[in-house]
Design a protein around this motif. Structure first.
Motif, PDB file in Angstrom:
ATOM      1  N   GLU A  85      -0.999  -7.313   4.083  1.00  0.00           N
ATOM      2  CA  GLU A  85      -1.799  -6.136   4.424  1.00  0.00           C
ATOM      3  C   GLU A  85      -3.270  -6.393   4.121  1.00  0.00           C
ATOM      4  O   GLU A  85      -3.621  -7.365   3.443  1.00  0.00           O
ATOM      5  N   ALA A  86      -4.134  -5.502   4.609  1.00  0.00           N
ATOM      6  CA  ALA A  86      -5.559  -5.592   4.298  1.00  0.00           C
ATOM      7  C   ALA A  86      -5.747  -5.362   2.800  1.00  0.00           C
ATOM      8  O   ALA A  86      -5.416  -4.288   2.294  1.00  0.00           O
ATOM      9  N   HIS A  87      -6.244  -6.354   2.109  1.00  0.00           N
ATOM     10  CA  HIS A  87      -6.334  -6.268   0.655  1.00  0.00           C
ATOM     11  C   HIS A  87      -7.228  -5.119   0.199  1.00  0.00           C
ATOM     12  O   HIS A  87      -6.963  -4.485  -0.828  1.00  0.00           O
ATOM     13  N   GLY A  88      -8.277  -4.840   0.952  1.00  0.00           N
ATOM     14  CA  GLY A  88      -9.171  -3.752   0.574  1.00  0.00           C
ATOM     15  C   GLY A  88      -8.461  -2.414   0.540  1.00  0.00           C
ATOM     16  O   GLY A  88      -8.703  -1.590  -0.353  1.00  0.00           O
ATOM     17  N   GLN A  89      -7.574  -2.171   1.489  1.00  0.00           N
ATOM     18  CA  GLN A  89      -6.836  -0.912   1.524  1.00  0.00           C
ATOM     19  C   GLN A  89      -5.835  -0.818   0.378  1.00  0.00           C
ATOM     20  O   GLN A  89      -5.619   0.250  -0.186  1.00  0.00           O
ATOM     21  N   VAL A  90      -5.230  -1.955   0.032  1.00  0.00           N
ATOM     22  CA  VAL A  90      -4.294  -1.965  -1.092  1.00  0.00           C
ATOM     23  C   VAL A  90      -5.029  -1.677  -2.398  1.00  0.00           C
ATOM     24  O   VAL A  90      -4.558  -0.893  -3.235  1.00  0.00           O
ATOM     25  N   ILE A  91      -6.192  -2.280  -2.566  1.00  0.00           N
ATOM     26  CA  ILE A  91      -6.986  -2.056  -3.779  1.00  0.00           C
ATOM     27  C   ILE A  91      -7.420  -0.593  -3.868  1.00  0.00           C
ATOM     28  O   ILE A  91      -7.420   0.013  -4.947  1.00  0.00           O
ATOM     29  N   GLN A 103       0.837  -1.199   0.000  1.00  0.00           N
ATOM     30  CA  GLN A 103       0.000   0.000   0.000  1.00  0.00           C
ATOM     31  C   GLN A 103       0.876   1.255   0.000  1.00  0.00           C
ATOM     32  O   GLN A 103       0.569   2.239  -0.689  1.00  0.00           O
ATOM     33  N   ARG A 104       1.947   1.213   0.725  1.00  0.00           N
ATOM     34  CA  ARG A 104       2.854   2.360   0.786  1.00  0.00           C
ATOM     35  C   ARG A 104       3.561   2.569  -0.553  1.00  0.00           C
ATOM     36  O   ARG A 104       3.809   3.704  -0.963  1.00  0.00           O
TER      37      ARG A 104
END
Length: 234
Positions: free
Chosen positions: A143-149, A116-117
């Protein structure tokens, strides 16, 4: 009913981002920039060494596609994460020896992924300069996949295609990596652990895409390049 204002606020923020999204205009003298991001956690040491030995493929492929007017010049920024929230990004460089010097100074360390970063950093760079493409090499996502997406979606507004290369066969990571590539308009490709031939082809394919677009990829007679080309939006 209590959720309505929050939903409206989210939509308003998204529309504001869209209205403010104007990727920096490209000039004739501007280099083709590739953001080169790698997972440098402990398990990635063999792949890091392999990529270090193949880093010049990026520059050579760009030079091979140069028309002599400077349009094939390539600038690369090295991005990596490792250890406890360590995150590093080099200056943009058009020098293969400079990139090699930076890579040889890196020791892989245990830690969690920071994909994500990476995406957020790519977005920050794209707001400042024209980034033609980004590469990410990794094998997992913790990481939380939703945040990465969501981060990939924000980056998509700036038209920075991510070419995501996965080592190994983690099915959860594969699903996420494919989504990142699809959302940003890039491509996903798996490669076998320790395969120099496959990684060389993948690096060269991205450099050709950065300098010549789809036509550059079309000229590579390799299954991986054909698979990447088929994923790119027309």
């Amino acid at each position: 009913m209590a959720k309505t204002p929050a939903t409206r606020d989210a939509v308003a923020r998204f529309l504001a981002d869209v209205r403010a999204t104007n990727p920096p205009a490209r000039t004739d003298t501007e280099p083709n920039r590739i953001l080169f991001a790698m997972d440098a956690t402990a398990s990635r040491a063999p792949t890091w060494d392999l990529a270090m030995n193949l880093h010049a493929e990026l520059f050579q492929a760009a030079a091979d596609n140069s028309t002599g007017d400077g349009s094939g010049e390539l600038a690369v920024q090295l991005v990596y994460y490792r250890g406890f929230e360590e995150f590093h990004a080099s200056p943009w460089s058009a020098s293969p020896p400079d990139l090699l010097r930076r890579m040889t100074g890196v020791v892989c360390r245990g830690g969690l992924t920071q994909i994500q970063r990476v995406l957020a950093h790519a977005l920050a760079e794209a707001r400042a300069v024209r980034v033609k493409a980004a590469v990410f090499v990794g094998d997992a996502c913790e990481e939380a996949h939703g945040q990465v997406i969501a981060a990939a979606g924000r980056l998509a507004l700036f038209e920075v295609p991510f070419f995501v290369f996965q080592e190994g066969h983690d099915p959860m990571a594969a699903r996420l990596f494919k989504d990142i590539a699809r959302i940003t308009g890039g491509a996903y490709a798996p490669f076998a652990p320790g395969s120099a031939d496959q990684l060389r082809t993948l690096f060269g394919a991205v450099a050709r895409y950065a300098t010549r677009g789809r036509s550059g990829l079309r000229e590579i007679e390799h299954r991986l390049a054909r698979d990447m080309l088929a994923q790119l939006p027309r």
